[in-house]
Write a protein that holds these residues in place. Structure first.
Motif, PDB file in Angstrom:
ATOM      1  N   ALA A   1      -5.510   8.571  -0.405  1.00  0.00           N
ATOM      2  CA  ALA A   1      -5.007   8.563   1.002  1.00  0.00           C
ATOM      3  C   ALA A   1      -4.745  10.231   1.389  1.00  0.00           C
ATOM      4  CB  ALA A   1      -3.687   7.796   1.150  1.00  0.00           C
TER       5      ALA A   1
ATOM      6  N   ASN B   1       1.435   4.899   0.911  1.00  0.00           N
ATOM      7  CA  ASN B   1       0.558   5.883   1.720  1.00  0.00           C
ATOM      8  C   ASN B   1       0.377   7.377   1.082  1.00  0.00           C
ATOM      9  OD1 ASN B   1      -0.222   5.010   4.506  1.00  0.00           O
ATOM     10  ND2 ASN B   1       2.254   4.755   4.633  1.00  0.00           N
TER      11      ASN B   1
ATOM     12  N   ASN C   1      -9.470   3.041   6.414  1.00  0.00           N
ATOM     13  CA  ASN C   1      -8.348   2.127   6.456  1.00  0.00           C
ATOM     14  C   ASN C   1      -7.778   1.982   5.241  1.00  0.00           C
ATOM     15  OD1 ASN C   1      -8.585   2.102   9.505  1.00  0.00           O
ATOM     16  ND2 ASN C   1      -9.740   0.217   9.339  1.00  0.00           N
ATOM     17  N   PRO C   2      -6.416   1.823   5.294  1.00  0.00           N
ATOM     18  CA  PRO C   2      -5.500   1.431   3.994  1.00  0.00           C
ATOM     19  C   PRO C   2      -5.767   0.315   3.541  1.00  0.00           C
ATOM     20  CG  PRO C   2      -4.037   1.702   6.068  1.00  0.00           C
ATOM     21  CD  PRO C   2      -5.267   2.169   6.442  1.00  0.00           C
TER      22      PRO C   2
ATOM     23  N   ARG D   1      -5.019  -1.769  -0.570  1.00  0.00           N
ATOM     24  CA  ARG D   1      -5.007  -1.475  -2.216  1.00  0.00           C
ATOM     25  C   ARG D   1      -6.520  -1.751  -2.781  1.00  0.00           C
ATOM     26  NH1 ARG D   1       0.001  -1.538  -4.856  1.00  0.00           N
ATOM     27  NH2 ARG D   1      -1.010  -2.305  -6.668  1.00  0.00           N
TER      28      ARG D   1
ATOM     29  N   TYR E   1       0.918  -1.266  -0.014  1.00  0.00           N
ATOM     30  CA  TYR E   1       0.014  -0.015  -0.019  1.00  0.00           C
ATOM     31  C   TYR E   1       0.755   1.169   0.061  1.00  0.00           C
ATOM     32  CZ  TYR E   1      -3.708   3.442   1.470  1.00  0.00           C
ATOM     33  OH  TYR E   1      -4.233   4.438   1.538  1.00  0.00           O
TER      34      TYR E   1
ATOM     35  N   HIS F   1      -5.936   2.723  -3.697  1.00  0.00           N
ATOM     36  CA  HIS F   1      -6.637   2.419  -2.291  1.00  0.00           C
ATOM     37  C   HIS F   1      -7.937   2.010  -2.673  1.00  0.00           C
ATOM     38  CE1 HIS F   1      -7.669   4.144   1.968  1.00  0.00           C
ATOM     39  NE2 HIS F   1      -8.857   4.139   1.397  1.00  0.00           N
TER      40      HIS F   1
END
Ligand code: AMP
Length: 141
Positions: free
Chosen positions: A12, A7, A50-51, A53, A5, A102
């Motif tokens: 994001a 950031n 929340n993170p 992909r 992922y 994301h």
């Protein structure tokens, strides 16, 4: 496939308030805003806070939250834009067409007589997006 992922992906950065977005809805776990290159009028994106992909790595709890918000937005979009149907689209990794890494679900109003515009096509007028975000927000109330 186990790409990490990033950031600093665009969504994001929208979540951190570093980039603007025409926001429609927010709760503890999800955020909704208008797609800047809409495939149809009223095209919105639903993302988890929340993170992750995409669907391949998202936690089930985040996926459940995103799907619940997607249903909420789909029902509101039907009403707000007098749509005849709603297309839900979701891409996983570049080979499938994903361009922002994301997790996101596209909520796209449809009418039988209106063709879809291309994925990642033209940027919409910000004033038009703002008006559509207002309309969608009002339909959620
Ligand atoms: P995809 O990853 O292929 O599902 O598509 C990403 C989507 O994000 C596309 O439909 C883009 O038009 C949209 N998009 C890209 N940048 C932004 C942004 N800054 N704000 C809103 N939507 C965006």
């Amino acid at each position: 496939m186990d790409a990490a992922y990033d950031n600093d992906n665009i969504f994001a950065r929208i979540l951190r308030g570093e980039l603007p977005a025409h926001k429609v809805y927010e709760d503890d776990a999800t955020l909704v805003f208008m797609d800047v290159m809409p495939r149809a009028d009223g095209h919105a994106l639903v993302i988890p806070k929340n993170p992750s992909r995409n669907v391949l790595d998202i936690e089930p709890r985040d996926l459940n939250a995103v799907l619940a918000t997607t249903q909420k937005i789909a029902r509101a979009a039907l009403k707000a834009f007098d749509a005849e149907g709603i297309l839900i689209q979701q891409y996983n990794e570049a080979a499938s067409g994903q361009t922002v890494f994301h997790t996101h679900f596209h909520v796209i109003p449809r009418w039988a007589d209106t063709a879809l515009r291309p994925h990642g096509g033209e940027m919409a007028d910000p004033e038009v997006l703002k008006a559509q975000a207002d309309k969608l927000r009002a339909a959620l109330a």
